[in-house]
Design an enzyme around this catalytic site. Structure first.
Site, PDB file in Angstrom:
ATOM      1  N   HIS A   1      16.735  48.237  28.814  1.00  0.00           N
ATOM      2  CA  HIS A   1      17.621  48.437  27.662  1.00  0.00           C
ATOM      3  C   HIS A   1      17.057  47.839  26.368  1.00  0.00           C
ATOM      4  O   HIS A   1      17.026  48.497  25.335  1.00  0.00           O
ATOM      5  CB  HIS A   1      18.992  47.813  27.928  1.00  0.00           C
ATOM      6  CG  HIS A   1      19.634  48.265  29.210  1.00  0.00           C
ATOM      7  ND1 HIS A   1      19.520  49.541  29.684  1.00  0.00           N
ATOM      8  CD2 HIS A   1      20.410  47.614  30.120  1.00  0.00           C
ATOM      9  CE1 HIS A   1      20.189  49.653  30.826  1.00  0.00           C
ATOM     10  NE2 HIS A   1      20.732  48.495  31.113  1.00  0.00           N
TER      11      HIS A   1
ATOM     12  N   HIS B   1      21.019  53.875  30.535  1.00  0.00           N
ATOM     13  CA  HIS B   1      22.300  54.305  29.967  1.00  0.00           C
ATOM     14  C   HIS B   1      22.498  53.820  28.529  1.00  0.00           C
ATOM     15  O   HIS B   1      23.330  54.338  27.809  1.00  0.00           O
ATOM     16  CB  HIS B   1      23.481  53.923  30.876  1.00  0.00           C
ATOM     17  CG  HIS B   1      23.895  52.480  30.796  1.00  0.00           C
ATOM     18  ND1 HIS B   1      23.267  51.495  31.498  1.00  0.00           N
ATOM     19  CD2 HIS B   1      24.877  51.867  30.104  1.00  0.00           C
ATOM     20  CE1 HIS B   1      23.849  50.337  31.233  1.00  0.00           C
ATOM     21  NE2 HIS B   1      24.833  50.526  30.383  1.00  0.00           N
TER      22      HIS B   1
ATOM     23  N   LYS C   1      24.429  55.556  24.555  1.00  0.00           N
ATOM     24  CA  LYS C   1      25.456  54.944  23.686  1.00  0.00           C
ATOM     25  C   LYS C   1      25.359  55.552  22.285  1.00  0.00           C
ATOM     26  O   LYS C   1      24.260  55.763  21.766  1.00  0.00           O
ATOM     27  CB  LYS C   1      25.273  53.420  23.640  1.00  0.00           C
ATOM     28  CG  LYS C   1      25.577  52.765  25.005  1.00  0.00           C
ATOM     29  CD  LYS C   1      25.534  51.258  24.930  1.00  0.00           C
ATOM     30  CE  LYS C   1      25.593  50.617  26.315  1.00  0.00           C
ATOM     31  NZ  LYS C   1      26.911  50.335  26.821  1.00  0.00           N
TER      32      LYS C   1
ATOM     33  N   LYS D   1      18.355  53.411  36.866  1.00  0.00           N
ATOM     34  CA  LYS D   1      17.442  52.291  36.699  1.00  0.00           C
ATOM     35  C   LYS D   1      17.751  51.230  37.773  1.00  0.00           C
ATOM     36  O   LYS D   1      18.865  51.239  38.286  1.00  0.00           O
ATOM     37  CB  LYS D   1      17.534  51.689  35.290  1.00  0.00           C
ATOM     38  CG  LYS D   1      18.871  51.012  34.986  1.00  0.00           C
ATOM     39  CD  LYS D   1      18.722  49.812  34.116  1.00  0.00           C
ATOM     40  CE  LYS D   1      18.517  48.565  34.903  1.00  0.00           C
ATOM     41  NZ  LYS D   1      19.666  47.669  35.020  1.00  0.00           N
TER      42      LYS D   1
ATOM     43  N   GLU E   1      26.456  39.263  27.264  1.00  0.00           N
ATOM     44  CA  GLU E   1      27.521  39.623  28.202  1.00  0.00           C
ATOM     45  C   GLU E   1      28.331  38.375  28.551  1.00  0.00           C
ATOM     46  O   GLU E   1      27.770  37.269  28.606  1.00  0.00           O
ATOM     47  CB  GLU E   1      26.930  40.166  29.497  1.00  0.00           C
ATOM     48  CG  GLU E   1      26.121  41.425  29.323  1.00  0.00           C
ATOM     49  CD  GLU E   1      25.728  41.989  30.680  1.00  0.00           C
ATOM     50  OE1 GLU E   1      26.539  42.724  31.246  1.00  0.00           O
ATOM     51  OE2 GLU E   1      24.636  41.668  31.171  1.00  0.00           O
TER      52      GLU E   1
ATOM     53  N   LYS F   1      23.739  36.635  30.556  1.00  0.00           N
ATOM     54  CA  LYS F   1      25.066  36.718  31.156  1.00  0.00           C
ATOM     55  C   LYS F   1      25.817  35.417  30.890  1.00  0.00           C
ATOM     56  O   LYS F   1      25.208  34.391  30.619  1.00  0.00           O
ATOM     57  CB  LYS F   1      24.960  36.967  32.656  1.00  0.00           C
ATOM     58  CG  LYS F   1      24.388  38.354  32.978  1.00  0.00           C
ATOM     59  CD  LYS F   1      24.764  38.810  34.364  1.00  0.00           C
ATOM     60  CE  LYS F   1      24.150  40.159  34.715  1.00  0.00           C
ATOM     61  NZ  LYS F   1      24.800  41.315  34.083  1.00  0.00           N
TER      62      LYS F   1
ATOM     63  N   ARG G   1      26.160  57.588  53.282  1.00  0.00           N
ATOM     64  CA  ARG G   1      25.773  57.281  54.666  1.00  0.00           C
ATOM     65  C   ARG G   1      26.974  57.029  55.559  1.00  0.00           C
ATOM     66  O   ARG G   1      26.881  57.077  56.767  1.00  0.00           O
ATOM     67  CB  ARG G   1      24.857  56.047  54.682  1.00  0.00           C
ATOM     68  CG  ARG G   1      23.437  56.399  54.308  1.00  0.00           C
ATOM     69  CD  ARG G   1      22.524  55.220  54.449  1.00  0.00           C
ATOM     70  NE  ARG G   1      23.016  54.097  53.651  1.00  0.00           N
ATOM     71  CZ  ARG G   1      22.404  52.941  53.551  1.00  0.00           C
ATOM     72  NH1 ARG G   1      21.295  52.718  54.221  1.00  0.00           N
ATOM     73  NH2 ARG G   1      22.886  51.976  52.804  1.00  0.00           N
TER      74      ARG G   1
ATOM     75  N   ASP H   1      16.331  43.208  34.852  1.00  0.00           N
ATOM     76  CA  ASP H   1      17.599  43.938  34.835  1.00  0.00           C
ATOM     77  C   ASP H   1      17.910  44.506  33.444  1.00  0.00           C
ATOM     78  O   ASP H   1      18.479  45.587  33.331  1.00  0.00           O
ATOM     79  CB  ASP H   1      18.733  42.992  35.276  1.00  0.00           C
ATOM     80  CG  ASP H   1      20.076  43.688  35.385  1.00  0.00           C
ATOM     81  OD1 ASP H   1      20.126  44.765  36.015  1.00  0.00           O
ATOM     82  OD2 ASP H   1      21.072  43.159  34.859  1.00  0.00           O
TER      83      ASP H   1
HETATM   84  C1  BG6 Z   1      23.126  47.296  33.656  1.00  0.00           C
HETATM   85  C2  BG6 Z   1      22.769  45.979  34.278  1.00  0.00           C
HETATM   86  O1  BG6 Z   1      21.995  48.113  33.515  1.00  0.00           O
HETATM   87  O2  BG6 Z   1      23.694  47.068  32.367  1.00  0.00           O
HETATM   88  C3  BG6 Z   1      23.980  45.050  34.340  1.00  0.00           C
HETATM   89  O3  BG6 Z   1      22.268  46.209  35.584  1.00  0.00           O
HETATM   90  C4  BG6 Z   1      24.614  44.916  32.982  1.00  0.00           C
HETATM   91  O4  BG6 Z   1      23.608  43.783  34.842  1.00  0.00           O
HETATM   92  C5  BG6 Z   1      24.877  46.291  32.382  1.00  0.00           C
HETATM   93  O5  BG6 Z   1      25.838  44.209  33.138  1.00  0.00           O
HETATM   94  C6  BG6 Z   1      25.362  46.175  30.951  1.00  0.00           C
HETATM   95  O6  BG6 Z   1      25.726  47.443  30.484  1.00  0.00           O
HETATM   96  P1  BG6 Z   1      26.833  47.622  29.369  1.00  0.00           P
HETATM   97  O7  BG6 Z   1      26.852  49.088  29.098  1.00  0.00           O
HETATM   98  O8  BG6 Z   1      28.123  47.099  29.933  1.00  0.00           O
HETATM   99  O9  BG6 Z   1      26.381  46.797  28.203  1.00  0.00           O
END
Ligand code: BG6
Length: 475
Positions: free
Chosen positions: A237, A175, A179, A145, A213, A333, A46, A232
């Site tokens: 995941h 994603h 992996k 996502k 994390e 987190k 944009r 999230d």
């Molecule tokens: C994302 C989340 O989908 O995955 C993030 O929105 C998160 O909050 C991330 O930190 C973690 O991905 P990875 O590949 O670093 O484990």
């Protein structure tokens, strides 16, 4: 499979995902000769700017590792920036502009479109794409996502998007499925008799899935404070990991074979009870020796926010294979260390010799940061013959295959280019996951505070202690 020529359009091109993940992945694909010479990349944003200023903003040398200089130059020469703001431009401007770019290359009719955008922008963008009526070639549209924010919005979004795109054209990204070790779950299970034979309730006591994390909310409070750990991470995941661990053997390993079985796992999830759920929010504490702020002190987060940054649940998959086997899932987190793994914990063997009971066997699927597979089993100690010790047989993925295995987004993009849907959740999986998550959110108590740098709230330990088990925190 041969990758065909294609034009790549990236919406949300000025965002972090494009810079950190998509462009580096395209560089690696190019270096591996997986992009044809006709693969122009059109980055759409944009913000008004030229291609030159966009490339400066992109600063790829800051994000792309292990790339030869000429490959990077080749990739950059393929990028064109296209300024489009739906608030002030018309659909016709978009169609004309993109068609013009396509004709200027004149080498391909295939088009891969990546929506690195928030879910609220999906429908409008899909309608824009619907107006791009090419009469030849394929069109594949990738949605980042999260897909929706709850069951109602996901159903509506699926319905609306299906009015402009066929399901065959849609790729919803998770994603984690890109992996290496997640992709390996099915190989581990279905290409190894020693594991497939043991993958059943008679042998397995329980399963633990952890995605921990150390990062906090970073600069994403605007999104995260609305979302929280449940939406999230858990909805996508972790439930995907659960689906891969628990699914029945797919009739075929590509396309809908895997997706049919993945959705059946969610359909057999037992509805959660309040006692199955713990949510938490990080307080102050220290990570790797550095003091960090509490979630409520983070920039953009209100000091009364009740958003959870941690969730743990006890799930049950009520199929014949898994009846009575709990699956404990947790993610958070600002935890002690960053790692993701799955532990399949076996029952104590039934016919133990006296004094030789040892510890339960365990399969550890190490997703990150050290990708690999480990098997814990008991051996007799050399000096005390009636004592056993649990030892690890540890397979290190990169020690064997080298450090250059594809990063998750590289696999994701490559799979779209191949037209392989198996790593992309289908609409029915998404809807089933939201149904489970909506109930969880209705039932969950307000989050309890846990110290940053810990492994989460004490209540999550009690969740397992109530069943006579405990989280295995040794990495
Ligand atoms: C994302 C989340 O989908 O995955 C993030 O929105 C998160 O909050 C991330 O930190 C973690 O991905 P990875 O590949 O670093 O484990």
């Amino acid at each position: 499979m041969n990758i065909e020529s294609q034009m790549i359009l990236i919406f949300g091109a000025t965002g972090d995902l494009t810079r950190r993940k998509l462009i580096p992945s395209l560089c690696h694909l190019l270096q591996k000769k997986r992009l044809t010479s006709c693969t122009p990349i059109v980055c759409i944003g944009r913000r008004k700017m030229t291609t030159e200023s966009f490339l400066e903003l992109l600063a790829p040398d800051r994000y792309v590792d292990n790339i030869e200089k000429n490959v990077l130059e080749d990739l950059l020469s393929r990028i064109a920036y296209f300024h489009f703001d739906p608030a002030s431009h018309k659909t016709g401007d978009f169609v004309e502009g993109i068609k013009g770019i396509q004709q200027s290359y004149g080498c391909t009719s295939n088009i891969l479109i990546y929506l690195a955008l928030p879910t609220t922008a999906f429908l409008q963008t899909a309608q824009l794409i619907g107006a791009l009526n090419f009469d030849k070639g394929w069109r594949r549209v990738v949605f980042e996502k999260p897909f929706g924010e709850n069951l109602a919005s996901a159903v509506q979004l699926n319905r609306d998007i299906h009015s402009v795109l066929d399901e065959e054209e849609i790729y919803r990204v998770d994603h984690y499925l890109g992996k290496q070790l997640v992709q390996n779950i099915l190989t581990l299970r279905f290409a190894n008799e020693i594991f497939s034979g043991a993958w059943r309730r008679q042998a397995i006591d329980h399963v633990q899935i952890t995605v921990a994390e150390t990062l906090g909310v970073e600069k994403r409070a605007g999104y995260y404070d609305r979302s929280g750990a449940v939406r999230d991470m858990l909805q996508n995941h972790l439930l995907q990991l659960l689906s891969f661990v628990a699914m029945e053997p797919p009739a075929e390993v590509d396309g809908d074979g895997v997706r049919n079985e993945a959705v059946k796992v969610l359909e057999h999830l037992r509805p959660l009870q309040p006692s199955d759920i713990v949510v938490g929010q990080y307080g102050t504490g220290s990570i790797n020796g550095e003091n960090v702020l509490a979630y409520r002190q983070e920039e953009g987060v209100g000091d009364e926010s009740t958003t959870e940054t941690y969730v743990a649940i006890r799930a049950h998959v009520d199929t014949d294979r898994w009846l009575g086997v709990p699956f404990y899932l947790r993610t958070g987190k600002r935890l002690q260390q960053r790692y993701a793994e799955i532990r399949i914990v076996f029952k104590h063997t039934a016919n133990n010799l006296v004094g030789r009971c040892g510890k339960p066997n365990m399969i550890i699927i190490r997703i990150q940061p050290y990708e690999g597979l480990a098997l814990a089993f008991n051996v007799q100690k050399p000096t005390e013959q009636d004592e056993t010790e649990s030892v690890l047989m540890d397979f290190c993925h990169h020690c064997h295959f080298g450090p250059n295995t594809p990063e998750a987004y590289e696999s994701i993009l490559y799979n779209v280019m191949e037209g392989d849907h198996s790593l992309f959740p289908r609409h029915d999986w998404i809807e089933a996951s939201w149904e489970y998550i909506d109930r969880l959110r209705d039932l969950a108590a307000p989050p309890v505070v846990y110290d940053s740098g810990s492994m989460g709230p004490a209540e999550a330990d009690k969740l397992l202690e109530a069943d006579g088990r405990k989280w295995q925190n040794d990495v």
